[in-house]
Design a protein around this motif. Structure first.
Motif, PDB file in Angstrom:
ATOM      1  N   LEU A  35       0.552  -1.063   0.051  1.00  0.00           N
ATOM      2  CA  LEU A  35      -0.160   0.063   0.088  1.00  0.00           C
ATOM      3  C   LEU A  35       0.894   1.119   0.127  1.00  0.00           C
ATOM      4  CD1 LEU A  35      -2.923  -1.002   2.392  1.00  0.00           C
ATOM      5  CD2 LEU A  35      -2.835  -0.792   0.024  1.00  0.00           C
ATOM      6  N   PHE A  36       1.839   1.357   0.902  1.00  0.00           N
ATOM      7  CA  PHE A  36       2.716   2.536   0.895  1.00  0.00           C
ATOM      8  C   PHE A  36       3.488   2.688  -0.227  1.00  0.00           C
ATOM      9  CE2 PHE A  36       3.005   2.433   5.744  1.00  0.00           C
ATOM     10  CZ  PHE A  36       2.032   3.242   5.862  1.00  0.00           C
ATOM     11  N   ASN A  37       3.883   1.538  -0.972  1.00  0.00           N
ATOM     12  CA  ASN A  37       4.560   1.577  -2.224  1.00  0.00           C
ATOM     13  C   ASN A  37       3.819   2.153  -3.459  1.00  0.00           C
ATOM     14  OD1 ASN A  37       7.059   1.400  -3.978  1.00  0.00           O
ATOM     15  ND2 ASN A  37       6.058  -0.518  -4.714  1.00  0.00           N
ATOM     16  N   ALA A  38       2.445   1.713  -3.467  1.00  0.00           N
ATOM     17  CA  ALA A  38       1.553   2.299  -4.137  1.00  0.00           C
ATOM     18  C   ALA A  38       1.178   3.802  -4.073  1.00  0.00           C
ATOM     19  CB  ALA A  38       0.343   1.456  -4.389  1.00  0.00           C
ATOM     20  N   ARG A  39       1.242   4.089  -2.976  1.00  0.00           N
ATOM     21  CA  ARG A  39       0.903   5.456  -2.488  1.00  0.00           C
ATOM     22  C   ARG A  39       2.100   6.373  -2.993  1.00  0.00           C
ATOM     23  NH1 ARG A  39      -1.273   7.543   3.038  1.00  0.00           N
ATOM     24  NH2 ARG A  39      -1.879   9.460   2.638  1.00  0.00           N
ATOM     25  N   ARG A  40       3.358   5.815  -2.600  1.00  0.00           N
ATOM     26  CA  ARG A  40       4.629   6.616  -3.086  1.00  0.00           C
ATOM     27  C   ARG A  40       4.764   6.820  -4.605  1.00  0.00           C
ATOM     28  NH1 ARG A  40       9.216   4.953  -4.733  1.00  0.00           N
ATOM     29  NH2 ARG A  40       8.696   2.757  -4.015  1.00  0.00           N
ATOM     30  N   THR A  41       4.336   5.742  -5.469  1.00  0.00           N
ATOM     31  CA  THR A  41       4.436   5.728  -6.871  1.00  0.00           C
ATOM     32  C   THR A  41       3.375   6.710  -7.360  1.00  0.00           C
ATOM     33  OG1 THR A  41       5.115   3.439  -6.842  1.00  0.00           O
ATOM     34  CG2 THR A  41       4.175   4.434  -8.916  1.00  0.00           C
ATOM     35  N   LYS A  42       2.183   6.915  -6.666  1.00  0.00           N
ATOM     36  CA  LYS A  42       1.112   7.848  -7.086  1.00  0.00           C
ATOM     37  C   LYS A  42       1.590   9.239  -6.995  1.00  0.00           C
ATOM     38  CE  LYS A  42      -3.529   8.997  -6.396  1.00  0.00           C
ATOM     39  NZ  LYS A  42      -4.554   8.578  -5.841  1.00  0.00           N
ATOM     40  N   ALA A  43       2.342   9.345  -5.703  1.00  0.00           N
ATOM     41  CA  ALA A  43       2.910  10.855  -5.174  1.00  0.00           C
ATOM     42  C   ALA A  43       3.874  11.223  -6.369  1.00  0.00           C
ATOM     43  CB  ALA A  43       3.225  10.655  -4.016  1.00  0.00           C
TER      44      ALA A  43
END
Length: 105
Positions: A35-43
């Motif tokens: 989840l954190f990786n997906a959020r970081r990629t989106k950011a």
């Protein structure tokens, strides 16, 4: 008592619920890492100074006032003439407007 977050967490852990405690913890760690990786990629893809959610809200509100004219009255005060010739005085520093928009926010 249950809440939406409890139901969401319960649903997310459904696949690992019958596992041993160490396996469950590994599953939770992997899920949070994903989840954190997906959020970081989106950011990283987002090019604006605000978050994507704030950017979306700004765009929505901008479309609602498109066509309005804004005239500067003072450094913190503006006069807005809207699409339907409504005239409103906005005091940004005091967060006040005679249209009561700040009260709604």
């Amino acid at each position: 008592m249950t809440s939406n977050i409890a139901e969401s967490l319960n649903n997310a852990l459904k696949a690992a619920r019958s596992s041993h405690i160490m396996e469950l913890l590994k599953f939770i760690r992997a899920m949070i890492t994903h989840l954190f990786n997906a959020r970081r990629t989106k950011a990283l893809k987002h090019r604006w100074e605000v978050t994507p959610e704030v950017d979306k809200e700004i765009r929505k509100r901008r479309q609602a006032v498109e066509g309005s004219r804004v005239g500067c009255v003072s450094s913190w005060g503006v006069k807005v003439v809207g699409k339907f010739n409504g005239k409103h005085h906005v005091l940004l520093e005091d967060k006040k407007c005679n249209c009561k928009q700040f009260d709604r926010l």
